[in-house]
Structures are given as C-alpha cells and as structure tokens.
Design a protein around this motif. Structure first.
Motif, PDB file in Angstrom:
ATOM      1  N   VAL A  12      69.688 -73.466  60.133  1.00 25.46           N
ATOM      2  CA  VAL A  12      70.188 -72.997  59.212  1.00 25.46           C
ATOM      3  C   VAL A  12      69.341 -73.787  57.667  1.00 25.46           C
ATOM      4  O   VAL A  12      68.994 -75.424  57.977  1.00 25.46           O
ATOM      5  CB  VAL A  12      71.444 -72.673  58.456  1.00 25.46           C
ATOM      6  CG1 VAL A  12      72.125 -71.544  59.360  1.00 25.46           C
ATOM      7  CG2 VAL A  12      72.517 -74.055  58.842  1.00 25.46           C
ATOM      8  N   PRO A  13      68.990 -73.147  56.230  1.00 25.24           N
ATOM      9  CA  PRO A  13      68.735 -74.348  55.711  1.00 25.24           C
ATOM     10  C   PRO A  13      69.652 -75.449  54.921  1.00 25.24           C
ATOM     11  O   PRO A  13      70.861 -75.004  55.062  1.00 25.24           O
ATOM     12  CB  PRO A  13      68.300 -73.490  54.745  1.00 25.24           C
ATOM     13  CG  PRO A  13      68.784 -72.608  54.688  1.00 25.24           C
ATOM     14  CD  PRO A  13      68.967 -72.410  56.465  1.00 25.24           C
ATOM     15  N   ASP A  14      68.972 -76.535  54.153  1.00 20.99           N
ATOM     16  CA  ASP A  14      70.431 -77.147  53.446  1.00 20.99           C
ATOM     17  C   ASP A  14      69.898 -76.745  52.282  1.00 20.99           C
ATOM     18  O   ASP A  14      69.025 -76.431  52.497  1.00 20.99           O
ATOM     19  CB  ASP A  14      69.496 -78.530  53.174  1.00 20.99           C
ATOM     20  CG  ASP A  14      68.945 -79.452  55.014  1.00 20.99           C
ATOM     21  OD1 ASP A  14      68.216 -80.460  54.685  1.00 20.99           O
ATOM     22  OD2 ASP A  14      70.255 -79.308  55.610  1.00 20.99           O
ATOM     23  N   LEU A  15      71.121 -76.282  51.327  1.00 25.00           N
ATOM     24  CA  LEU A  15      71.483 -76.163  50.059  1.00 25.00           C
ATOM     25  C   LEU A  15      70.197 -76.566  49.384  1.00 25.00           C
ATOM     26  O   LEU A  15      69.837 -76.282  48.235  1.00 25.00           O
ATOM     27  CB  LEU A  15      73.077 -76.673  49.563  1.00 25.00           C
ATOM     28  CG  LEU A  15      74.124 -75.861  50.790  1.00 25.00           C
ATOM     29  CD1 LEU A  15      75.227 -76.004  50.110  1.00 25.00           C
ATOM     30  CD2 LEU A  15      73.922 -74.458  50.080  1.00 25.00           C
ATOM     31  N   ALA A  16      69.910 -77.913  49.344  1.00 28.46           N
ATOM     32  CA  ALA A  16      68.987 -78.618  48.600  1.00 28.46           C
ATOM     33  C   ALA A  16      67.881 -78.293  48.730  1.00 28.46           C
ATOM     34  O   ALA A  16      67.387 -77.940  47.909  1.00 28.46           O
ATOM     35  CB  ALA A  16      68.958 -80.257  49.093  1.00 28.46           C
ATOM     36  N   ASP A  21      69.305 -69.867  42.302  1.00 26.82           N
ATOM     37  CA  ASP A  21      69.720 -68.739  42.413  1.00 26.82           C
ATOM     38  C   ASP A  21      70.542 -68.285  43.705  1.00 26.82           C
ATOM     39  O   ASP A  21      71.757 -68.409  43.903  1.00 26.82           O
ATOM     40  CB  ASP A  21      69.303 -67.329  41.968  1.00 26.82           C
ATOM     41  CG  ASP A  21      68.124 -66.826  43.076  1.00 26.82           C
ATOM     42  OD1 ASP A  21      67.623 -67.475  43.659  1.00 26.82           O
ATOM     43  OD2 ASP A  21      68.143 -65.805  43.407  1.00 26.82           O
ATOM     44  N   VAL A  22      70.183 -68.646  44.568  1.00 27.49           N
ATOM     45  CA  VAL A  22      70.629 -69.002  45.980  1.00 27.49           C
ATOM     46  C   VAL A  22      71.591 -69.548  46.581  1.00 27.49           C
ATOM     47  O   VAL A  22      72.764 -69.363  46.711  1.00 27.49           O
ATOM     48  CB  VAL A  22      69.857 -68.849  47.158  1.00 27.49           C
ATOM     49  CG1 VAL A  22      70.237 -69.096  48.254  1.00 27.49           C
ATOM     50  CG2 VAL A  22      68.771 -67.907  47.317  1.00 27.49           C
ATOM     51  N   ARG A  23      71.183 -70.601  45.138  1.00 24.74           N
ATOM     52  CA  ARG A  23      71.937 -71.994  45.472  1.00 24.74           C
ATOM     53  C   ARG A  23      73.074 -71.984  44.875  1.00 24.74           C
ATOM     54  O   ARG A  23      74.835 -71.770  45.701  1.00 24.74           O
ATOM     55  CB  ARG A  23      71.270 -73.315  45.528  1.00 24.74           C
ATOM     56  CG  ARG A  23      71.790 -74.619  45.661  1.00 24.74           C
ATOM     57  CD  ARG A  23      71.606 -75.665  45.908  1.00 24.74           C
ATOM     58  NE  ARG A  23      70.781 -76.110  44.397  1.00 24.74           N
ATOM     59  CZ  ARG A  23      69.154 -75.940  44.298  1.00 24.74           C
ATOM     60  NH1 ARG A  23      68.170 -75.411  45.459  1.00 24.74           N
ATOM     61  NH2 ARG A  23      68.375 -75.864  42.894  1.00 24.74           N
ATOM     62  N   ALA A  24      73.036 -71.706  43.803  1.00 27.77           N
ATOM     63  CA  ALA A  24      74.313 -71.407  43.082  1.00 27.77           C
ATOM     64  C   ALA A  24      74.789 -70.526  43.696  1.00 27.77           C
ATOM     65  O   ALA A  24      76.400 -70.772  43.458  1.00 27.77           O
ATOM     66  CB  ALA A  24      73.551 -71.560  41.632  1.00 27.77           C
ATOM     67  N   ARG A  25      74.280 -68.952  43.966  1.00 25.27           N
ATOM     68  CA  ARG A  25      75.527 -68.070  44.692  1.00 25.27           C
ATOM     69  C   ARG A  25      76.219 -69.109  45.732  1.00 25.27           C
ATOM     70  O   ARG A  25      77.051 -68.516  45.484  1.00 25.27           O
ATOM     71  CB  ARG A  25      74.548 -67.135  45.012  1.00 25.27           C
ATOM     72  CG  ARG A  25      75.396 -66.225  46.039  1.00 25.27           C
ATOM     73  CD  ARG A  25      76.651 -65.071  44.765  1.00 25.27           C
ATOM     74  NE  ARG A  25      77.678 -64.508  45.179  1.00 25.27           N
ATOM     75  CZ  ARG A  25      77.568 -63.384  45.886  1.00 25.27           C
ATOM     76  NH1 ARG A  25      76.457 -62.550  44.698  1.00 25.27           N
ATOM     77  NH2 ARG A  25      78.495 -62.433  46.188  1.00 25.27           N
ATOM     78  N   ILE A  26      75.587 -69.675  46.131  1.00 33.51           N
ATOM     79  CA  ILE A  26      76.504 -69.596  47.638  1.00 33.51           C
ATOM     80  C   ILE A  26      77.474 -70.939  47.294  1.00 33.51           C
ATOM     81  O   ILE A  26      78.417 -71.722  47.598  1.00 33.51           O
ATOM     82  CB  ILE A  26      76.057 -70.749  48.982  1.00 33.51           C
ATOM     83  CG1 ILE A  26      74.449 -69.692  49.242  1.00 33.51           C
ATOM     84  CG2 ILE A  26      75.869 -71.885  49.919  1.00 33.51           C
ATOM     85  CD1 ILE A  26      73.376 -70.240  50.504  1.00 33.51           C
ATOM     86  N   PHE A  40      76.656 -67.005  54.902  1.00 30.18           N
ATOM     87  CA  PHE A  40      76.226 -66.724  54.012  1.00 30.18           C
ATOM     88  C   PHE A  40      74.750 -67.873  54.362  1.00 30.18           C
ATOM     89  O   PHE A  40      73.563 -68.230  54.010  1.00 30.18           O
ATOM     90  CB  PHE A  40      76.521 -67.448  52.900  1.00 30.18           C
ATOM     91  CG  PHE A  40      77.035 -66.770  51.578  1.00 30.18           C
ATOM     92  CD1 PHE A  40      76.865 -66.330  50.809  1.00 30.18           C
ATOM     93  CD2 PHE A  40      78.586 -66.154  52.219  1.00 30.18           C
ATOM     94  CE1 PHE A  40      77.241 -65.491  49.692  1.00 30.18           C
ATOM     95  CE2 PHE A  40      78.780 -64.964  51.608  1.00 30.18           C
ATOM     96  CZ  PHE A  40      78.781 -64.522  50.513  1.00 30.18           C
ATOM     97  N   LEU A  41      75.334 -69.019  55.119  1.00 34.40           N
ATOM     98  CA  LEU A  41      74.140 -70.080  55.529  1.00 34.40           C
ATOM     99  C   LEU A  41      73.387 -69.323  57.054  1.00 34.40           C
ATOM    100  O   LEU A  41      71.384 -69.494  56.286  1.00 34.40           O
ATOM    101  CB  LEU A  41      75.224 -71.621  55.985  1.00 34.40           C
ATOM    102  CG  LEU A  41      75.579 -71.986  55.601  1.00 34.40           C
ATOM    103  CD1 LEU A  41      76.794 -72.839  56.387  1.00 34.40           C
ATOM    104  CD2 LEU A  41      74.965 -72.915  54.477  1.00 34.40           C
ATOM    105  N   LEU A  42      73.488 -68.390  57.147  1.00 33.30           N
ATOM    106  CA  LEU A  42      72.278 -67.833  58.301  1.00 33.30           C
ATOM    107  C   LEU A  42      71.787 -66.438  57.659  1.00 33.30           C
ATOM    108  O   LEU A  42      70.274 -67.019  58.143  1.00 33.30           O
ATOM    109  CB  LEU A  42      73.374 -66.726  58.887  1.00 33.30           C
ATOM    110  CG  LEU A  42      71.891 -65.730  60.319  1.00 33.30           C
ATOM    111  CD1 LEU A  42      72.115 -66.605  60.688  1.00 33.30           C
ATOM    112  CD2 LEU A  42      74.117 -65.250  60.495  1.00 33.30           C
TER     113      LEU A  42
END
Length: 197
Positions: A12-16, A21-26, A40-42
């Motif tokens: 899974v990717p790092d949030l950073a 937009d994807v990071r904000a939703r998570i 969400f991470l997957l």
C-alpha cells in the motif's frame, strides 16, 4: 509459531505519496472514524480506481432518499455473508450496528439473515438482494412483484439491486486479496457510547 496474516496482499502507498484528493478523502475518514479502513489503503494504490470505487460507493450508500442508511448496510452485510467476505461482514456490520442503533443485527444478518426477526419489507429486500448476488440469471417478474408487494418503490428496488451487485464485486476483490478488517471494526457499535465529560 505461525506469522500473523498481513492485512494486504499488495503493498500500500504512503499517504504522503498519494494525489491530494485521494489523501484528503482518506484523512477525512481517519478523522471521523479514528482509523483508516484497510480497503481505502488497498484501493489507493491505483488512484483512478480509488476515485471510481469511492464515488460509486457514496452514490449508493450515502443517498438519503428511499432505503434508509441502515437498510443499505443490511444489504451489504447479508450479501457479504453469502460470499463469505470477512472484511465486508465485519466492516459493514460495524456500520450497520451504528446506523441501526442495534448491537445484535449485524451478527444475525452476517450469519443467516433468514433467521433474523425482520419486517416483511426488509425480508423481501434481502431476498431480492441475495438473488441478485447469487442467482441473478433467474430473476423474473415475480421477484420485482414481490418487492412491490412488500412496499418497495421502483427506486428502492433499483438501489437494492445495485448495492447487491456493487458489493458482490467488492466482496470478490476483498476475498481475492485476503483483505483483513481493521481491529477497530469489531467492537464498533456494540457498546453504548461513553458519556462525555
């Protein structure tokens, strides 16, 4: 001693590293729930698919007209149980407990919805959802008539069908990747909230 199963089949990717937009939703989900659901991470490993999945999920599950929010989650839990999807039974069972304000309903629907004490409307809704999920080639006029007889509108019947179909897809993805539910889901909605202060 056997190693505990990891929650993800794929890295899974790092949030950073995610698009804004994807990071904000998570992050918004994390702030509301107190944790990031593993699905969400997957899905975030492919941002375009994440956006499409989340948009369609929200269109089906957050709608305020027709089926109640709890009824929508009932469909997810019963369909996910039929597909033996551990992630969705546990995660959406938690959401169902919260939305229905009932600590037992998710266990009943996640084991055998046919044994749950449900009003005729919800039983007809789940009967149809399960037929969509497991035997859709045999759906006929009598199935639609049974929904109408139980008091479901055409739009509610449509939503029942589409929620069942969408989560049948989601169940297959979660099962194929051996996606595990976050531990936080297991207790969510089982106990009354602690008084503040």
């Amino acid at each position: 001693m056997a190693e505990a199963p990891r929650p993800f089949r794929y890295p899974v990717p790092d949030l950073a590293d995610l698009p804004e937009d994807v990071r904000a939703r998570i992050v918004a989900v994390q702030e509301k729930a107190g944790f990031v659901p593993n699905v969400f991470l997957l899905l975030a490993r492919r941002p375009e698919e994440f956006r499409a999945f989340v948009a369609y999920h929200d269109a089906l599950m957050e709608k305020r007209e027709g089926l109640t929010l709890a009824e929508r989650e009932m469909i997810v839990v019963a369909v996910s149980a039929a597909h033996s999807c551990l992630y969705c039974v546990v995660a959406h069972g938690a959401i169902l407990r919260v939305r229905a304000k009932d600590p037992l309903i998710a266990d009943h629907l996640g084991t055998n919805y046919r044994k749950a004490e449900l009003p005729p409307r919800q039983r007809a809704m789940l009967d149809f959802a399960l037929k969509v999920a497991t035997d859709s080639a045999r759906i006929g006029a009598e199935d639609w008539a049974a929904l109408a007889a139980a008091g479901l509108s055409d739009d509610e019947a449509w939503d029942t069908m589409m929620i069942s179909a969408f989560f049948s897809m989601s169940n297959r993805m979660a099962n194929a990747t051996d996606l595990r539910p976050n531990p936080e889901f297991h207790m969510l909605g089982r106990l009354p909230p602690k008084p503040k202060g």
